[in-house]
Design an enzyme around this catalytic site. Structure first.
Site, PDB file in Angstrom:
ATOM      1  N   CYS B  42       0.823  -1.206   0.000  1.00  0.00           N
ATOM      2  CA  CYS B  42       0.000   0.000   0.000  1.00  0.00           C
ATOM      3  C   CYS B  42       0.861   1.261   0.000  1.00  0.00           C
ATOM      4  O   CYS B  42       0.370   2.358  -0.283  1.00  0.00           O
ATOM      5  CB  CYS B  42      -0.933  -0.017   1.197  1.00  0.00           C
ATOM      6  SG  CYS B  42      -1.654  -1.650   1.484  1.00  0.00           S
ATOM      7  N   PRO B 268      -8.193 -31.197   0.077  1.00  0.00           N
ATOM      8  CA  PRO B 268      -7.933 -31.410   1.503  1.00  0.00           C
ATOM      9  C   PRO B 268      -6.610 -30.773   1.910  1.00  0.00           C
ATOM     10  O   PRO B 268      -5.628 -30.814   1.157  1.00  0.00           O
ATOM     11  CB  PRO B 268      -7.853 -32.939   1.638  1.00  0.00           C
ATOM     12  CG  PRO B 268      -8.184 -33.513   0.309  1.00  0.00           C
ATOM     13  CD  PRO B 268      -8.253 -32.433  -0.704  1.00  0.00           C
ATOM     14  N   ASP B 275      -6.321 -11.693  -1.382  1.00  0.00           N
ATOM     15  CA  ASP B 275      -6.847 -11.187  -2.652  1.00  0.00           C
ATOM     16  C   ASP B 275      -7.219 -12.293  -3.627  1.00  0.00           C
ATOM     17  O   ASP B 275      -8.000 -12.065  -4.560  1.00  0.00           O
ATOM     18  CB  ASP B 275      -5.786 -10.301  -3.336  1.00  0.00           C
ATOM     19  CG  ASP B 275      -5.626  -8.954  -2.664  1.00  0.00           C
ATOM     20  OD1 ASP B 275      -6.283  -8.720  -1.634  1.00  0.00           O
ATOM     21  OD2 ASP B 275      -4.834  -8.146  -3.173  1.00  0.00           O
TER      22      ASP B 275
HETATM   23  C1  LIG Z   1      -0.094  -0.293  -5.259  1.00  0.00           C
HETATM   24  C2  LIG Z   1      -1.022  -0.908  -4.272  1.00  0.00           C
HETATM   25  C3  LIG Z   1      -1.652  -0.122  -3.317  1.00  0.00           C
HETATM   26  C4  LIG Z   1      -2.521  -0.695  -2.400  1.00  0.00           C
HETATM   27  N1  LIG Z   1      -3.119   0.105  -1.470  1.00  0.00           N
HETATM   28  C5  LIG Z   1      -3.959  -0.473  -0.563  1.00  0.00           C
HETATM   29  C6  LIG Z   1      -4.535   0.304   0.460  1.00  0.00           C
HETATM   30  O1  LIG Z   1      -4.289   1.525   0.553  1.00  0.00           O
HETATM   31  N2  LIG Z   1      -5.365  -0.298   1.353  1.00  0.00           N
HETATM   32  C7  LIG Z   1      -5.628  -1.640   1.275  1.00  0.00           C
HETATM   33  O2  LIG Z   1      -6.375  -2.151   2.115  1.00  0.00           O
HETATM   34  N3  LIG Z   1      -5.080  -2.402   0.334  1.00  0.00           N
HETATM   35  C8  LIG Z   1      -4.253  -1.854  -0.586  1.00  0.00           C
HETATM   36  N4  LIG Z   1      -3.680  -2.631  -1.550  1.00  0.00           N
HETATM   37  C9  LIG Z   1      -4.071  -4.054  -1.598  1.00  0.00           C
HETATM   38  C10 LIG Z   1      -3.282  -4.885  -0.602  1.00  0.00           C
HETATM   39  O3  LIG Z   1      -1.936  -4.694  -0.794  1.00  0.00           O
HETATM   40  C11 LIG Z   1      -3.679  -6.333  -0.802  1.00  0.00           C
HETATM   41  O4  LIG Z   1      -5.066  -6.468  -0.530  1.00  0.00           O
HETATM   42  C12 LIG Z   1      -2.954  -7.293   0.085  1.00  0.00           C
HETATM   43  O5  LIG Z   1      -1.581  -7.142   0.006  1.00  0.00           O
HETATM   44  C13 LIG Z   1      -3.348  -8.711  -0.298  1.00  0.00           C
HETATM   45  O6  LIG Z   1      -2.651  -9.629   0.450  1.00  0.00           O
HETATM   46  P1  LIG Z   1      -2.337 -11.055  -0.144  1.00  0.00           P
HETATM   47  O7  LIG Z   1      -1.550 -11.762   0.884  1.00  0.00           O
HETATM   48  O8  LIG Z   1      -3.595 -11.666  -0.615  1.00  0.00           O
HETATM   49  O9  LIG Z   1      -1.442 -10.778  -1.425  1.00  0.00           O
HETATM   50  P2  LIG Z   1      -0.084  -9.996  -1.553  1.00  0.00           P
HETATM   51  O10 LIG Z   1       0.145  -9.158  -0.374  1.00  0.00           O
HETATM   52  O11 LIG Z   1      -0.113  -9.308  -2.862  1.00  0.00           O
HETATM   53  O12 LIG Z   1       0.994 -11.131  -1.561  1.00  0.00           O
HETATM   54  C14 LIG Z   1       0.978 -12.128  -2.540  1.00  0.00           C
HETATM   55  C15 LIG Z   1       2.395 -12.559  -2.820  1.00  0.00           C
HETATM   56  O13 LIG Z   1       2.368 -13.849  -3.377  1.00  0.00           O
HETATM   57  C16 LIG Z   1       3.409 -13.950  -4.335  1.00  0.00           C
HETATM   58  N5  LIG Z   1       3.093 -15.052  -5.243  1.00  0.00           N
HETATM   59  C17 LIG Z   1       2.048 -15.123  -6.116  1.00  0.00           C
HETATM   60  N6  LIG Z   1       2.065 -16.305  -6.746  1.00  0.00           N
HETATM   61  C18 LIG Z   1       3.131 -16.960  -6.290  1.00  0.00           C
HETATM   62  C19 LIG Z   1       3.675 -18.236  -6.595  1.00  0.00           C
HETATM   63  N7  LIG Z   1       3.118 -19.054  -7.493  1.00  0.00           N
HETATM   64  N8  LIG Z   1       4.789 -18.633  -5.938  1.00  0.00           N
HETATM   65  C20 LIG Z   1       5.370 -17.808  -5.015  1.00  0.00           C
HETATM   66  N9  LIG Z   1       4.898 -16.599  -4.708  1.00  0.00           N
HETATM   67  C21 LIG Z   1       3.787 -16.194  -5.350  1.00  0.00           C
HETATM   68  C22 LIG Z   1       3.413 -12.603  -4.981  1.00  0.00           C
HETATM   69  O14 LIG Z   1       4.686 -12.349  -5.550  1.00  0.00           O
HETATM   70  C23 LIG Z   1       3.092 -11.671  -3.825  1.00  0.00           C
HETATM   71  O15 LIG Z   1       4.247 -11.107  -3.279  1.00  0.00           O
HETATM   72  C24 LIG Z   1      -2.789  -2.088  -2.453  1.00  0.00           C
HETATM   73  C25 LIG Z   1      -2.159  -2.884  -3.408  1.00  0.00           C
HETATM   74  C26 LIG Z   1      -1.281  -2.307  -4.299  1.00  0.00           C
HETATM   75  C27 LIG Z   1      -0.624  -3.181  -5.296  1.00  0.00           C
HETATM   76  C1  LIG Z   2       4.037  -7.863   9.749  1.00  0.00           C
HETATM   77  C2  LIG Z   2       3.719  -9.305   9.410  1.00  0.00           C
HETATM   78  C3  LIG Z   2       4.973 -10.074   9.130  1.00  0.00           C
HETATM   79  C4  LIG Z   2       2.945  -9.947  10.547  1.00  0.00           C
HETATM   80  O1  LIG Z   2       3.675  -9.971  11.752  1.00  0.00           O
HETATM   81  P1  LIG Z   2       2.906 -10.199  13.120  1.00  0.00           P
HETATM   82  O2  LIG Z   2       3.898 -10.456  14.179  1.00  0.00           O
HETATM   83  O3  LIG Z   2       1.815 -11.186  12.941  1.00  0.00           O
HETATM   84  O4  LIG Z   2       2.147  -8.834  13.313  1.00  0.00           O
HETATM   85  P2  LIG Z   2       2.372  -7.592  14.266  1.00  0.00           P
HETATM   86  O5  LIG Z   2       3.787  -7.178  14.357  1.00  0.00           O
HETATM   87  O6  LIG Z   2       1.399  -6.612  13.737  1.00  0.00           O
HETATM   88  O7  LIG Z   2       1.931  -8.098  15.716  1.00  0.00           O
HETATM   89  C5  LIG Z   2       0.658  -8.571  15.906  1.00  0.00           C
HETATM   90  C6  LIG Z   2       0.664  -9.479  17.125  1.00  0.00           C
HETATM   91  O8  LIG Z   2       1.012  -8.725  18.281  1.00  0.00           O
HETATM   92  C7  LIG Z   2      -0.028  -8.824  19.240  1.00  0.00           C
HETATM   93  N1  LIG Z   2      -0.078  -7.538  19.926  1.00  0.00           N
HETATM   94  C8  LIG Z   2      -0.230  -6.312  19.383  1.00  0.00           C
HETATM   95  N2  LIG Z   2      -0.181  -5.386  20.338  1.00  0.00           N
HETATM   96  C9  LIG Z   2       0.030  -6.027  21.502  1.00  0.00           C
HETATM   97  C10 LIG Z   2       0.181  -5.603  22.840  1.00  0.00           C
HETATM   98  N3  LIG Z   2       0.179  -4.317  23.155  1.00  0.00           N
HETATM   99  N4  LIG Z   2       0.354  -6.541  23.786  1.00  0.00           N
HETATM  100  C11 LIG Z   2       0.400  -7.835  23.477  1.00  0.00           C
HETATM  101  N5  LIG Z   2       0.267  -8.292  22.211  1.00  0.00           N
HETATM  102  C12 LIG Z   2       0.092  -7.381  21.245  1.00  0.00           C
HETATM  103  C13 LIG Z   2      -1.253  -9.160  18.452  1.00  0.00           C
HETATM  104  O9  LIG Z   2      -2.214  -9.805  19.256  1.00  0.00           O
HETATM  105  C14 LIG Z   2      -0.692 -10.045  17.390  1.00  0.00           C
HETATM  106  O10 LIG Z   2      -0.474 -11.345  17.872  1.00  0.00           O
HETATM  107  P3  LIG Z   2      -1.460 -12.571  17.507  1.00  0.00           P
HETATM  108  O11 LIG Z   2      -1.600 -12.596  16.016  1.00  0.00           O
HETATM  109  O12 LIG Z   2      -0.802 -13.748  18.079  1.00  0.00           O
HETATM  110  O13 LIG Z   2      -2.746 -12.230  18.184  1.00  0.00           O
HETATM  111  C15 LIG Z   2       2.776  -9.395   8.179  1.00  0.00           C
HETATM  112  O14 LIG Z   2       1.535  -8.805   8.519  1.00  0.00           O
HETATM  113  C16 LIG Z   2       3.301  -8.675   7.005  1.00  0.00           C
HETATM  114  O15 LIG Z   2       4.115  -9.214   6.283  1.00  0.00           O
HETATM  115  N6  LIG Z   2       2.857  -7.440   6.777  1.00  0.00           N
HETATM  116  C17 LIG Z   2       3.377  -6.575   5.770  1.00  0.00           C
HETATM  117  C18 LIG Z   2       2.621  -6.707   4.455  1.00  0.00           C
HETATM  118  C19 LIG Z   2       1.279  -6.140   4.454  1.00  0.00           C
HETATM  119  O16 LIG Z   2       0.525  -6.286   5.422  1.00  0.00           O
HETATM  120  N7  LIG Z   2       0.920  -5.466   3.338  1.00  0.00           N
HETATM  121  C20 LIG Z   2      -0.361  -4.901   3.159  1.00  0.00           C
HETATM  122  C21 LIG Z   2      -0.524  -3.655   3.903  1.00  0.00           C
HETATM  123  S1  LIG Z   2       0.612  -2.403   3.368  1.00  0.00           S
END
Ligand SMILES: Cc1cc2nc3c(=O)[nH]c(=O)nc-3n(C[C@H](O)[C@H](O)[C@H](O)COP(=O)(O)OP(=O)(O)OC[C@H]3O[C@@H](n4cnc5c(N)ncnc54)[C@H](O)[C@@H]3O)c2cc1C
Ligand SMILES: CC(C)(COP(=O)(O)OP(=O)(O)OC[C@H]1O[C@@H](n2cnc3c(N)ncnc32)[C@H](O)[C@@H]1OP(=O)(O)O)[C@@H](O)C(=O)NCCC(=O)NCCS
Ligand SMILES: Cc1cc2nc3c(=O)[nH]c(=O)nc-3n(C[C@H](O)[C@H](O)[C@H](O)COP(=O)(O)OP(=O)(O)OC[C@H]3O[C@@H](n4cnc5c(N)ncnc54)[C@H](O)[C@@H]3O)c2cc1C
Ligand SMILES: CC(C)(COP(=O)(O)OP(=O)(O)OC[C@H]1O[C@@H](n2cnc3c(N)ncnc32)[C@H](O)[C@@H]1OP(=O)(O)O)[C@@H](O)C(=O)NCCC(=O)NCCS
Lengths: 538, 538
Positions: B42, B268, B275
């Site tokens: 995002c 299974p 997404d």
């Molecule tokens: C530019 C942009 C802006 C966005 N802004 C927002 C926002 O403001 N608010 C919001 O709520 N959402 C936003 N989104 C959407 C949000 O990022 C997605 O909803 C979210 O990341 C989806 O999570 P996901 O795990 O389903 O997929 P992703 O986070 O996209 O992760 C999927 C991953 O799987 C990998 N993958 C796919 N196929 C394979 C394969 N066969 N083998 C290995 N790896 C694979 C891909 O490379 C990718 O890295 C945005 C998305 C984009 C692209």
């Molecule tokens: C960050 C990521 C690796 C997940 O890591 P995570 O450790 O599960 O997540 P957080 O660091 O947010 O921590 C959440 C945990 O802390 C706990 N927590 C948060 N605040 C807490 C507090 N004050 N006290 C105790 N626990 C707390 C939550 O309960 C949660 O644990 P649980 O899932 O066991 O309930 C994964 O979400 C990620 O890859 N994110 C980046 C990509 C992404 O989200 N893209 C789309 C948006 S841009």
């Protein structure tokens, strides 16, 4: 059919305008003691401070505008001095001419508001107070010739006034009898407000009792003297129910007018609304005094509905409120820990320290959030949030969740709007739901900051799982530092006995406690981590 | 017990970390095709625009940090190329070396996300797209040498990219095939976004079809040519479900992977989240594609819970979302009018134009809010809000109210935090409740902007109850101006027949319609007043 309304601001005027929309033929007379109606009470401190420059902008309506649009008969400078419920009459006095007269009513609505509390301190009557436009004008005039001020009372209004006097360049001392300001907050969150006040040059004195007020300042019970050109009392408000009391109406808690769910008092055809009445608490149905504008307005509207023939009941009250303190938002809803403890009501506590929006997006700022949960039912009992931005949103969302009967764990399922400028993919409110679920399911056990000392004294060991750098910057006395990423390899270093883990906010502590659990060690995660502990023990 | 996860970002990595916390002994392998995991999708547009300067801040975790903290076996540049559900194996290819191998699983979680839609337009493959870090780097490099850009698609991502390219100084054209940008908004609110885009120098072209993309720009179906050094396609995304499809998993709407309430696919031990999967709509339970991060993260966490032995079901989806467009917030939840109309579902519409906080406090800005209500049950069906500030809060509150089953009229009873910097004594959400109640009880009847022409053609008269000054500044053709304050005295001037009243936003229209009602005249209040009409008909 004539409806007479005593009090022409939030509750009273909302009743008047609504009633006109419901009944074009009604005769509606509004009696207002001051020279103004429909003014923005809540904006008064900000005009004193010069933030709201235009005084006229606070006067939302005038008798003339209300006559033109709503055909209201609005009589300012007109005080209701007594009511005869049997004869359905109100005795009225023109406060300018002193002339008295009598007016009959078919329905009477009392919306007299609340008056500043005046404890029996010698000289207190010389202190300024801020309730209406006249007060504001007097205060503003005094401010112009003052270099220093003492504000007695560190509640919402006291702090708003303190901030605004500071804006005007005065040296400001705030005197609060309790050990903390902002009573609706628990102390560890109030501390954030204290810091903000002090960082902005407010001389904040907690736990001090005022013994005497004089034109040159304040003398404290401990003998201390505070010089102040201006002394202002903001010790709280009490229902302005003298008129009702004299008329024999039943009063409730704290002298508030007792009303039923439709605003009816003990006298036939007499209603009351707003700050003057006792409200019903959302949690336990008890009488509560919550002098806030949203409820006053809503009750006014509801009473108009009832008079016109149909009304929904008054809502129960959670006391949702917010105040800004030098840019810091402090917002609350429901019960706080102090109140739960006092009532002996079981509760679970969650402290978190999220950012208001995604940390990677510029301008993210910290929030401190506290959630109180019923351990039996998982119901949300209350919440508090303090931060630069977004505390308002989170408290409004939680207040809405409470109103909708959403449980604490159920917050995890809320679908909140996310883009990096506005929130997080796991919004702070959603995250509270995760933590609540973990506690509920026993996936995590936590310990509160005020339980730590006892636990350590009883022999528990405290493991700080933050990085070595964080540990070096400041740590809880007695803690052993084992960073979470090294924990699996250093299990053998752990002391025997009970373990307490902590990190900065609780997140790493949670992961650490799961690692320990798998290793057969029970551990408690210090709720809110170092950050809550540090504020609480400051 | 080995869990293999395909896709290492929002849904996939949330599953991985949660699973580790639930099961320290689990073997967890994450396969990610790109070179990065756990990145902030995002935030990508904002790094292109230079708003997020630090590229590294988008990379929230690395394989190393995830190994250290969560003992995850994260393999980047590793693509899952096929699945054999019977043998519980995944065929894997190293995208750098081309080497292939096989990995067995006990449980498989598919979190492959969504891929940009590529319609069959000649040259479309030369267009840039933005899905991952590699895309971002390529786009940023191209931007550095470009003076102009054409963005195909006026949805969330297209508009975010357009804004960021503009920040970088490019001349930007946005090409949208539909007659409006931002499809989740209804057109009269989308118009506010259009204006914001154009005011910021975006050349916005609506209702245009792209016929061909070339390295020098875009050719339109109508023959027009748009020169652009950079062409980017943001026409929407589709579930990246090729892997699942080839493996014989059941797909649903739009090629999304079909899952049950616990994320289980038709095979299974194979789960899918994010997404790539079809979600269930909160209103009618139908399959919906809502590619948003909060749901992806939550589903990942829930699937980990299920694998570890216990899980709550996936929540139903309202599609709550927000986007920032040059400082304007546009937020939505639930169904919009277009969708309700298409589904033939009865609905009541409310438009309001409140300020985000008390108007008398400096810095108040306008909001346009739309609420959609079930006329039978009073249930909230959806809401939209556009404004400088506070749209996020109101949509989050309404989304929470919907989740809690609070009705539209019930919004009036919400107790929301009020101080003049943060809201109004009658918060915009509370006010929606008042209007909803009035409509429900027949205290007000309204007419929509798109019904006006028909009503006037059928003989109704339009009365503009604003002031003469407002009327002179711009009025609806054919309207007769009688200010509300004069209405009672000028009833005789009213034409016979049906009456429609309107003011700027609906508030005075409501009072006017009550006056007319009392005079025995039925009238309809133009919903949202002149402001909604003006935007809708622009
Ligand atoms: C530019 C942009 C802006 C966005 N802004 C927002 C926002 O403001 N608010 C919001 O709520 N959402 C936003 N989104 C959407 C949000 O990022 C997605 O909803 C979210 O990341 C989806 O999570 P996901 O795990 O389903 O997929 P992703 O986070 O996209 O992760 C999927 C991953 O799987 C990998 N993958 C796919 N196929 C394979 C394969 N066969 N083998 C290995 N790896 C694979 C891909 O490379 C990718 O890295 C945005 C998305 C984009 C692209
Ligand atoms: C960050 C990521 C690796 C997940 O890591 P995570 O450790 O599960 O997540 P957080 O660091 O947010 O921590 C959440 C945990 O802390 C706990 N927590 C948060 N605040 C807490 C507090 N004050 N006290 C105790 N626990 C707390 C939550 O309960 C949660 O644990 P649980 O899932 O066991 O309930 C994964 O979400 C990620 O890859 N994110 C980046 C990509 C992404 O989200 N893209 C789309 C948006 S841009
Ligand atoms: C400085 C200040 C700041 C505030 N800030 C906030 C805030 O940020 N948020 C919030 O929610 N609330 C705030 N409040 C509280 C809010 O203003 C009140 O809750 C609300 O106005 C109560 O409405 P009411 O109708 O009960 O009483 P009021 O609005 O106080 O009106 C009562 C009126 O009745 C008149 N009256 C009383 N007795 C008589 C009589 N016998 N005859 C004729 N007239 C009479 C009084 O002169 C007064 O004008 C603030 C209040 C003050 C004073
Ligand atoms: C302003 C005051 C006179 C009340 O006037 P009002 O006409 O009832 O209130 P508003 O101008 O807010 O208008 C609300 C009405 O417009 C309606 N409305 C709002 N937006 C609408 C829209 N877009 N379309 C149609 N109707 C709308 C509401 O339903 C409500 O009518 P209802 O009560 O019949 O349901 C009274 O509240 C007051 O004196 N306030 C100032 C004092 C105060 O509140 N102080 C404390 C806080 S600082």
């Amino acid at each position: 059919m004539r409806t007479v309304i005593v009090g022409g601001v939030a509750g009273g005027m909302s009743a008047a305008t609504r009633l006109r929309r419901l009944d074009e033929a009604a005769e509606i007379v509004v009696l207002e003691r001051t020279s103004y109606v429909s003014f923005a009470n809540c904006g008064l401190p900000y005009h004193v401070g010069g933030v709201i420059e235009d005084r006229a902008s606070l006067l939302l309506q005038t008798p003339e505008s209300l006559a033109a649009r709503f055909r209201l008969d609005v009589r300012v400078s007109t005080e209701a001095v007594s009511i005869d419920p049997d004869r359905h009459t109100v005795a009225v006095r023109n406060v300018v001419t002193g002339e008295t007269s009598e007016i009959t009513y078919d329905r009477l609505i009392l919306a007299p508001g609340a008056a500043p509390v005046r404890p029996p301190i010698p000289g207190i009557d010389t202190a300024y107070a801020l309730r209406n436009v006249e007060d504001m004008d007097a205060l503003a005039a005094k401010v112009a010739t003052s270099g220093s001020a003492a504000v007695i009372g560190g509640g919402f209004i006291g702090l708003e006034i303190a901030e605004n006097l500071r804006h005007r360049g005065l040296h400001v001392t705030v005197l609060e009898a309790a050990p903390q300001a902002m009573a609706p907050l628990d102390p560890e969150l109030a501390e954030l407000v204290h810091r903000r006040l002090r960082d902005n040059g407010i001389d904040l004195r907690l736990g001090v009792a005022v013994a005497e007020v004089s034109p040159t300042g304040v003398r404290l019970a401990d003998g201390g003297e505070i010089h102040a050109d201006l002394v202002l009392a903001a010790i709280g408000v009490r229902p302005d129910s003298g008129l009702a009391e004299t008329a024999g109406l039943t009063l409730g808690r704290g002298g508030a007018i007792l009303v039923d769910d439709f605003g009816r008092t003990s006298a036939p055809d007499v209603y009351a609304v707003g700050d003057a009445v006792a409200k019903r608490d959302a949690l336990d149905g008890s009488e509560v005094l919550v002098p806030l504008a949203n409820t006053a307005n809503l009750q006014g509207r509801r009473v108009a509905d009832h008079i016109a023939g149909a009304a929904l009941p008054f809502r129960r009250i959670s006391g949702t409120a917010i105040v800004g303190v030098f840019g810091l938002q402090a917002a609350v809803t429901g019960w706080n820990e102090k109140r739960l403890v006092a009532a002996g009501r079981p509760h679970r506590i969650i402290h978190t320290h999220p950012t208001n929006h995604a940390g990677y997006y510029p301008g993210a700022s910290g929030l401190a959030i506290k959630l109180l949960v019923d351990p039996e039912t998982d119901a949300i009992l209350g919440a508090q949030a303090v931060g630069e931005e977004g505390a308002d949103k989170r408290i409004d969302v939680i207040a809405t969740a409470m109103a909708g009967g959403i449980t604490a764990s159920g917050l995890a399922d809320l679908e909140l709007a996310y883009a990096p400028q506005f929130g997080s993919a796991k919004d702070p409110v959603t995250m509270l739901g995760f933590v609540a679920q973990n506690l509920r399911e026993g996936l995590m056990e936590s310990i509160q900051w005020h339980e730590l000392e006892g636990a350590l004294a009883a022999g528990a060991s405290l493991i700080d799982v933050r990085s070595a750098g964080e540990f070096a910057d400041g740590a809880i006395p007695g803690a052993i530092n084992i960073p979470v990423d090294e924990l699996r390899d250093r299990l053998s270093e752990l002391p025997d006995g009970d373990l307490i883990v902590h990190c900065a906010v609780g997140v790493r502590g949670h992961t650490a406690s799961r690692i320990l659990h798998a290793a057969g060690r029970r551990s408690l995660n210090l709720d809110g981590g170092y950050r809550t502990w540090e504020a609480a023990t400051a």
